[in-house]
Design an enzyme around this catalytic site. Structure first.
Site, PDB file in Angstrom:
ATOM      1  CD  GLU A  44      -2.963   1.231   0.330  1.00 34.58           C
ATOM      2  OE1 GLU A  44      -3.730   2.209   0.345  1.00 34.58           O
ATOM      3  OE2 GLU A  44      -3.072   0.302  -0.502  1.00 34.58           O
ATOM      4  CE1 TYR A  45       5.738   5.459   2.557  1.00 35.07           C
ATOM      5  CE2 TYR A  45       7.113   4.121   1.100  1.00 35.07           C
ATOM      6  CZ  TYR A  45       6.903   5.287   1.806  1.00 35.07           C
ATOM      7  OH  TYR A  45       7.836   6.285   1.763  1.00 35.07           O
ATOM      8  CG  ASP A  46       6.208  -0.421  -2.133  1.00 34.75           C
ATOM      9  OD1 ASP A  46       6.916   0.394  -1.524  1.00 34.75           O
ATOM     10  OD2 ASP A  46       6.418  -1.646  -2.138  1.00 34.75           O
ATOM     11  CE  LYS A 126      14.306  -4.035  -1.018  1.00 39.21           C
ATOM     12  NZ  LYS A 126      13.683  -4.139   0.328  1.00 39.21           N
ATOM     13  NE  ARG A 147      17.916   3.341   4.706  1.00 42.20           N
ATOM     14  CZ  ARG A 147      17.252   2.629   3.807  1.00 42.20           C
ATOM     15  NH1 ARG A 147      17.900   2.148   2.759  1.00 42.20           N
ATOM     16  NH2 ARG A 147      15.979   2.366   3.960  1.00 42.20           N
ATOM     17  CE  LYS A 327       9.782  -4.180  -2.156  1.00 42.08           C
ATOM     18  NZ  LYS A 327       9.311  -3.112  -1.241  1.00 42.08           N
ATOM     19  CB  CYS A 424     -19.223 -32.948  19.500  1.00 40.65           C
ATOM     20  SG  CYS A 424     -17.883 -32.472  20.627  1.00 40.65           S
ATOM     21  CB  CYS A 439     -13.288 -30.041  21.111  1.00 37.87           C
ATOM     22  SG  CYS A 439     -14.556 -31.325  21.264  1.00 37.87           S
TER      23      CYS A 439
END
Length: 686
Positions: A44-46, A126, A147, A327, A424, A439
């Protein structure tokens, strides 16, 4: 917050709209890089950052200096001292398709006026971790930094010094005065799973994924906490370098080989490739291996190998021209949780299964995902109606790893874990120390009985070809079978009354059932579905005791002598044989003709493999995997599925992967297939 995933280019884009998009991206970056708590999947960010790039390319007058497209990462955390990078730590441009890769090569061609297919590339997986810089002065580790924003990072020296595969001193005479390593710190999947299990057992919050776990571990203010976390480094390049003794190679690949020779860990999957077809082949190969690597990756990194050409190509504002991250299709996506169903497994485990709005993840349409257990539902804080983040990795069942909290609807519905079995109606209990609720109905529960029968006929158990899940369900619905022994009493007429079961199909099924009567002791044990007795444990039990009778009569202490059998499994085995119903089913199976060959160990003088722990890996050409395993058992070996400090030998065929790497790291003796075959011939001759 506005949703821009459907942002469309138009002629009336306003600065206000663009700034709203930038603000949304900044918020996502802050949660991802600083809080280590992503709000949305990477995909979504990409999508959003690419939309912003496209808009700014079309309307360059709207670009601002502080736009997310104009910088690398996030600001340093306040809890750590800041470190200025002498050489910027830039990020990479992304390719998401073959067309993107082709465009990357065309850009290189245009810049250099040469055929990019004539260039050699250094190709790497990666890794999905945290980029770091590690500085050695006169061969001794002096400084480590994240970084950060590419120009300024965080001083994490004390934490990095606790990571076991990072040398504190280089393995070389006359080390360079200054050597800066660039690499990725990550958490292997095995360590990640163990870390989360320990957290859940203590009632603590678990991590959503290995990257978050690695980031959270590396940014601990107390290095003793970091020391307890299973972090690793893989170096991918060199930054600052000053030496009076030697020059660096002019090949990127050769530089990585040199780093490996002086004790710096480098990824084992790095390869050289020349031209477009070989780059695609590397991408496909790594993608195929992805699920077996033992650590998370999200693509490949392709770098021009010649350092001189790298320097000629140089950089654009935030990334090098000579490298790209190609990617994989997104493994995480967002969708709507429509409902939750509770399924009952073979051992009674109650598993919540999420029913989702169908969505495409990693090339597959996903409509169901696991929620694991009640603790996971509570940890996620998920409700029916939520927008959820789902993850699909390799062949792993899709799972919900998070929610998008600001998209929760007003009518969201709380998920209530059942107190009675949904099949059951027996009581559901949870034993102290276990995450799973079960169960209590046992084989009275039709769901448990059905799953036990499916397990019995499965490929790794009795391997009854032609008797699959749908046939088992029909046979149970018609009350033709109740226990595994009933399968061997079926007749053609009974089968022919079932749907899609003609005379030929019925006879084929009966032939498969008849064929399955001749099995192995290990398969038979595994087929019984004793809790926590998997394929490897069943094999170890068979090899150790040699007969079913010996296993039946063994006590807890005798069982604990078997490799991989501890107190819990030993008690489960004893309890299984104390239950008369289980004994009756086993005796009935044997009465119906189920049998196996005795395990015979070859008595050979000076047998170097006797009583040794051996692991097989890779593809064998002279033997099938079963043949090799049987030969090893006859030679008195204990055949295991995982490499550990207890492993004596690793037999490595072609395309051996992470097991070979781990064996090399542990100093375990390795035999290739030819050496193994020669040893077998020599021992047989003797």
């Amino acid at each position: 917050m506005p949703l821009f995933s459907q942002f469309e280019l138009s002629n009336n884009i306003t600065p206000t709209q663009l700034e709203a998009l930038r603000d949304q991206l900044r918020e996502y970056e802050y949660h991802y890089h600083v809080l280590n708590n992503p709000l949305v999947p990477d995909a979504e960010y990409d999508r959003l950052i690419n939309q912003l790039k496209n808009i700014e390319q079309q309307y360059p007058e709207l670009i601002t200096p502080d736009s997310p497209t104009q910088r690398v990462g996030a600001k340093p955390l306040a809890g750590f001292a800041q470190v200025a990078h002498e050489m910027p730590m830039l990020s990479l441009d992304n390719a998401f398709s073959e067309t993107d890769l082709d465009n990357f090569l065309r850009r290189i061609e245009n810049y250099l006026s040469l055929d990019a297919n004539q260039l050699t590339f250094c190709c790497e997986p990666k890794l999905d971790g945290l980029a770091v810089s590690i500085l050695y002065i006169d061969g001794v580790l002096q400084l480590a930094a994240t970084r950060g924003d590419g120009t300024t990072g965080e001083n994490i020296t004390a934490n990095v010094r606790t990571i076991r595969n990072i040398p504190l001193k280089l393995k070389m005479a006359n080390p360079p005065h200054r050597l800066e390593i660039r690499g990725e710190i990550f958490m292997p999947l095995k360590g990640f799973n163990a870390l989360n299990q320990r957290a859940l057992a203590k009632g603590e919050k678990s991590f959503a994924n290995p990257r978050n776990a690695a980031a959270g571990s590396l940014r601990q203010l107390d290095p003793q906490i970091t020391r307890q976390r299973p972090l690793m480094l893989n170096a991918y390049g060199i930054g600052v370098y000053e030496s009076n003794y030697q020059r660096l190679p002019t090949s990127h690949y050769a530089r990585l080989e040199w780093l490996k020779s002086i004790g710096i860990p480098v990824n084992a999957e790095i390869r050289l490739a020349r031209g477009y077809p070989q780059l695609l082949a590397f991408y496909a190969d790594i993608q195929a291996k992805r699920a077996d690597l033992g650590y998370d990756i999200d693509g490949t990194v392709l770098k021009v190998d010649d350092i001189t050409i790298q320097e000629t190509l140089g950089f654009i504002s935030r990334s090098p021209r000579w490298a790209i991250a190609y990617k994989f299709p997104a493994q995480e996506e967002m969708t709507i949780l429509k409902d939750v169903e509770f399924q009952v497994g073979r051992t009674g485990a109650i598993t919540p299964v999420a029913k989702l709005e169908p969505t495409l993840v990693a090339g597959v349409t996903v409509s169901n995902a696991t929620l694991h257990n009640g603790d996971e539902i509570e940890r996620l804080g998920v409700a029916i109606g939520d927008t959820v983040i789902i993850r699909r990795a390799g062949d792993v069942i899709p799972q919900i790893i998070g929610i998008v909290a600001d998209r929760r609807p007003a009518n969201a519905k709380k998920i209530v874990f059942p107190t009675a079995c949904p099949v059951c109606h027996s009581a559901v209990i949870r034993i102290a120390g276990e995450a799973v609720a079960r169960c209590t109905g046992g084989l009275f529960c039709p769901a448990q009985r059905k799953e036990a029968l499916k397990h019995f006929v499965s490929r790794k158990a009795m391997n009854i070809d032609g008797v699959g899940e749908k046939l088992i369900e029909q046979l149970m619905a018609r009350e033709l079978i109740h226990t595994p022994a009933d399968l061997f009493k079926l007749d053609p007429l009974s089968l022919m009354r079932l749907e899609r079961m003609g005379e030929k199909s019925a006879q084929n099924a009966l032939n498969s059932i008849e064929k399955a009567k001749h099995t192995t002791l290990a398969r038979f044990l595994f087929s019984l579905g004793i809790r926590d007795v998997g394929e490897t444990t069943a094999l170890n039990l068979a090899n150790h005791f040699g007969s079913l009778e010996n296993i039946r009569t063994a006590n807890v202490e005798q069982l604990k002598e078997v490799q991989d059998v501890g107190e819990v499994v030993a008690n489960r085995l004893v309890c299984f044989w104390q239950e008369q119903h289980n004994v009756a089913v086993v005796e009935e199976l044997i009465a119906q003709g189920v049998h196996w060959d005795n395990i015979v160990q070859l008595e050979i003088a000076d047998n170097p493999l006797k009583d040794k722990n051996v692991v097989l890996t890779g593809t064998l050409t002279q033997f099938s995997r079963d043949q090799a395993r049987k030969l090893l058992q006859q030679l008195g070996c204990k055949v295991s599925s995982a490499v550990s400090t207890k492993t004596d030998f690793l037999i490595a065929g072609e395309k051996a992967g992470t097991k070979l790497t781990k064996a090399e790291q542990l100093g375990i003796r390795i035999l290739d297939e030819h050496a193994f075959a020669d040893l077998i011939k020599q021992l047989e001759y003797e």
